[in-house]
Design a protein around this motif. Structure first.
Motif, mmCIF file in Angstrom:
data_model
loop_
_atom_site.group_PDB
_atom_site.id
_atom_site.type_symbol
_atom_site.label_atom_id
_atom_site.label_comp_id
_atom_site.label_asym_id
_atom_site.label_seq_id
_atom_site.Cartn_x
_atom_site.Cartn_y
_atom_site.Cartn_z
ATOM 1 N N ALA A 15 37.174 38.668 40.654
ATOM 2 C CA ALA A 15 35.956 38.424 41.426
ATOM 3 C C ALA A 15 35.740 39.479 42.498
ATOM 4 N N GLY A 16 36.811 40.119 42.954
ATOM 5 C CA GLY A 16 36.702 41.156 43.988
ATOM 6 C C GLY A 16 37.169 42.516 43.507
ATOM 7 N N CYS A 17 37.131 42.737 42.191
ATOM 8 C CA CYS A 17 37.577 44.010 41.609
ATOM 9 C C CYS A 17 36.843 45.172 42.278
ATOM 10 N N LEU A 18 37.604 46.179 42.686
ATOM 11 C CA LEU A 18 36.980 47.308 43.370
ATOM 12 C C LEU A 18 36.849 48.546 42.495
ATOM 13 N N CYS A 19 37.090 48.416 41.211
ATOM 14 C CA CYS A 19 37.030 49.572 40.309
ATOM 15 C C CYS A 19 35.662 50.251 40.314
ATOM 16 N N ALA A 20 34.595 49.488 40.500
ATOM 17 C CA ALA A 20 33.255 50.089 40.535
ATOM 18 C C ALA A 20 33.050 50.922 41.796
#
Length: 194
Positions: free
Chosen positions: A14-19
């Motif tokens: 939900a908080g993935c920072l890959c983008a």
């Protein structure tokens, strides 16, 4: 029950920072020594910094052995001791650049890292010059010039490598702040709905 986690950024999906990742190829390698409490901080920028930089290593702990000697001399990103002469950080053509050592944590935690790894205290230091106001709007700082690890690294790399375009790191920082603000806003909306 644990939440599903992104294998790349190590954060909950939900908080993935890959983008938010914006790659930058710097000649200066970076070693991040991260306090364990900071490693658990969702608003920390060290993991994003590590994903953005090709030559970046992150270690988590409170005590670290000195890195094995290699061609890159070590340089600590930390305010200099009062009265110490400003060191020169230019490197000659054909010589390897310094390996920048960054302590990731609160000031209290960074002082703890210095105490527990005495070899850090002996390193030459790099102090940031012309520090801008932080873009780190998601975490409270005691002063406007206190920066996130990603911001400090971007400024240090620009000092060490004149001409390096660090805009990718600033874009990554802005995307990360926007992501965190969006997650906080969604959390508040869910709380109001219950």
């Amino acid at each position: 029950m644990s939440r599903p986690t992104c294998l790349r950024c190590e954060r909950p999906l939900a908080g993935c920072l890959c983008a938010c990742v914006r790659p930058l190829d710097s000649a200066v390698p970076l070693l991040i020594l991260q306090h364990p409490e900071e490693a658990r901080q969702a608003k920390g920028t060290a993991r994003l910094l590590q994903l953005c930089l090709r030559h970046c290593e992150r270690r988590v702990g409170t005590q670290f052995p000195a890195p094995l000697a290699d061609a890159h001399p070590l340089l600590l990103l930390y305010p200099p001791d009062p009265g110490a002469p400003p060191p020169s950080h230019a490197w000659a053509a054909g010589q390897p650049p310094p390996r920048l050592v960054l302590l990731d944590g609160t000031w209290r935690q960074s002082r703890q890292l210095m105490r527990h790894s005495p070899w850090l205290q002996a390193l030459p230091r790099l102090a940031l010059t012309a520090t801008p106001v932080s873009r780190y709007a998601i975490r409270k700082a005691h002063a406007a010039h206190q920066l996130s690890s990603l911001e400090a690294a971007a400024l240090a790399l620009a000092q060490l490598q004149p001409g390096l375009d660090t805009q990718a790191l600033w874009d990554a920082m802005d995307a990360f702040v926007a992501l965190q603000q969006s997650l906080a806003s969604a959390g508040r909306a869910r709380a109001r709905a219950t």
